[in-house]
Write a protein that holds these residues in place. Structure first.
Motif, PDB file in Angstrom:
ATOM      1  N   VAL A 106       0.829  -1.198   0.000  1.00  0.00           N
ATOM      2  CA  VAL A 106       0.000   0.000   0.000  1.00  0.00           C
ATOM      3  C   VAL A 106       0.869   1.256   0.000  1.00  0.00           C
ATOM      4  N   LEU A 107       1.879   1.274   0.851  1.00  0.00           N
ATOM      5  CA  LEU A 107       2.763   2.438   0.931  1.00  0.00           C
ATOM      6  C   LEU A 107       3.473   2.694  -0.393  1.00  0.00           C
ATOM      7  N   MET A 108       3.992   1.641  -0.998  1.00  0.00           N
ATOM      8  CA  MET A 108       4.692   1.790  -2.278  1.00  0.00           C
ATOM      9  C   MET A 108       3.760   2.359  -3.333  1.00  0.00           C
ATOM     10  N   TYR A 109       2.537   1.865  -3.365  1.00  0.00           N
ATOM     11  CA  TYR A 109       1.580   2.301  -4.384  1.00  0.00           C
ATOM     12  C   TYR A 109       1.208   3.775  -4.203  1.00  0.00           C
ATOM     13  N   LEU A 111       2.620   6.246  -2.322  1.00  0.00           N
ATOM     14  CA  LEU A 111       3.714   7.216  -2.360  1.00  0.00           C
ATOM     15  C   LEU A 111       4.273   7.390  -3.764  1.00  0.00           C
ATOM     16  N   LEU A 112       4.481   6.294  -4.474  1.00  0.00           N
ATOM     17  CA  LEU A 112       5.052   6.398  -5.814  1.00  0.00           C
ATOM     18  C   LEU A 112       4.133   7.179  -6.746  1.00  0.00           C
ATOM     19  N   LEU A 113       2.846   6.824  -6.756  1.00  0.00           N
ATOM     20  CA  LEU A 113       1.928   7.502  -7.668  1.00  0.00           C
ATOM     21  C   LEU A 113       1.704   8.961  -7.277  1.00  0.00           C
ATOM     22  N   THR A 114       1.669   9.248  -5.965  1.00  0.00           N
ATOM     23  CA  THR A 114       1.478  10.632  -5.524  1.00  0.00           C
ATOM     24  C   THR A 114       2.687  11.488  -5.863  1.00  0.00           C
TER      25      THR A 114
END
Length: 356
Positions: A106-109, A111-114
């Protein structure tokens, strides 16, 4: 347009009646009695590959440039059709047997997209969180996701502001209106209705760009390795020239996508009554197909990941492109899962042989 206007009331009515009507119809349709069980071992590895490819693609590239096709034609851009991070995340969360890395995923998804400039990452995470009830992973996943989803929902205005600034500078005085416009289905449903009522809608341009013939042509170009038909931007980019009076040439070199909601699309084609009927029928049909065929991973993941975009309704070209990515990504995942299972089984056999 102001709240209280007839177009706004119609927009609210279209959305509310269509959704409530669909819920009512669904109550009389066959239901999935048992929660869907996880059945894969290596979906987290596949997700890591997908998110890393996405990270590599957006590294050093602005979000607007990505939307306008700056990476089209590159090898990584082609690979992303087979390793879509959003679809890979859904497969992992819903169908992975061991989901101990939920928080990391969830964090990777988010943070990366934001950081890349996307303003919809937290919306998708919230949708998947709500969809978990249909899966056996629900209890374990929700326990792990509850706090992080709550935190990012609270922090979402700041994330929205940051992501918007990544695209271009934004005035704090208008950020609230941008947030409401991004998540509200009322204004988006009402804009076309208002244009029809005021007779300011560019009917000729609408028929040309949103017409079935053009959407089929652009959809074919979207999923085909060759462009058999003349290339054009997606119909939703013509939304502002059609309904808000913008210059048609203003959208050629700049990404200006805008949606209208599914009931409003049917309203433009017919009228208030039939738009509600068509929306209820269409959504109920999707639900019925999903219940009957949810053992098929393509259908299962396709409906869950694309339903929100169907409700938003940008255009059929975007929706067909979305299901096309589902088709390619699920196919690639099955290949990777099978390959890693073979490697795992061989490793187990070698260990067993060494112990004999």
């Amino acid at each position: 347009m102001e709240y209280g206007s007839l177009s706004t009331i119609k927009g609210i009515g279209l959305n509310v009646i269509s959704i409530l009507g669909t819920i009512l119809v669904i109550r009389f349709l066959p239901d999935k009695k048992l929660a869907i069980a996880p059945r894969f071992n290596h979906s987290f590895k596949f997700y890591i590959i997908s998110i890393c490819l996405l990270g590599y693609t957006i590294m050093g590239t602005s979000y607007d440039a990505l939307l306008e096709g700056a990476t089209h034609g590159t090898l990584v851009s082609y690979l992303l059709l087979f390793f879509d991070a959003t679809i890979a995340f859904s497969i992992f969360l819903f169908m992975q047997k061991n989901i101990k890395y939920v928080t990391v995923a969830v964090l990777m998804y988010i943070l990366l997209l934001t950081f890349a400039g996307s303003r919809s990452a937290i919306i998708f995470i919230l949708i998947t969180y709500l969809s978990l009830s249909m899966f056996k992973n629900s209890i374990e996943a929700k326990v792990k996701m509850k706090k992080i989803v709550f935190f990012f929902c609270v922090a979402s205005p700041l994330m929205f502001y940051y992501a918007t600034n990544v695209r271009s500078s934004v005035d704090l005085d208008v950020i609230g209106k941008l947030i409401v416009g991004r998540i509200s289905m009322v204004e988006l449903a009402s804009i076309p209705i208002d244009a029809i009522s005021d007779k300011t809608m560019n009917v000729g341009l609408y028929d040309k760009k949103y017409g079935i013939a053009n959407q089929l042509k652009q959809s074919f170009n979207e999923v085909s390795p060759i462009n058999l038909f003349e290339m054009d931007v997606n119909p939703n980019q013509y939304h502002r020239p059609i309904f808000l009076g913008n210059d048609e040439l203003s959208i050629v070199d700049k990404y200006m996508s805008m949606n209208m909601t599914l009931p409003t699309y049917f309203y433009i084609q017919t009228n208030f009554f039939f738009s509600c009927i068509l929306t209820i029928f269409f959504l109920s049909l999707i639900y019925y197909v999903w219940v009957r065929l949810n053992d098929n991973l393509y259908v299962l993941i396709g409906v869950v990941t694309q339903l929100y975009f169907i409700l938003q309704y940008f255009d059929w070209v975007m929706l067909i492109a979305g299901f096309y990515r589902v088709l390619l990504t699920v196919f690639m995942f099955k290949c990777v899962e099978k390959f890693l299972n073979i490697l795992s089984n061989r490793g187990v056999r070698k260990i067993e042989c060494s112990l004999e």
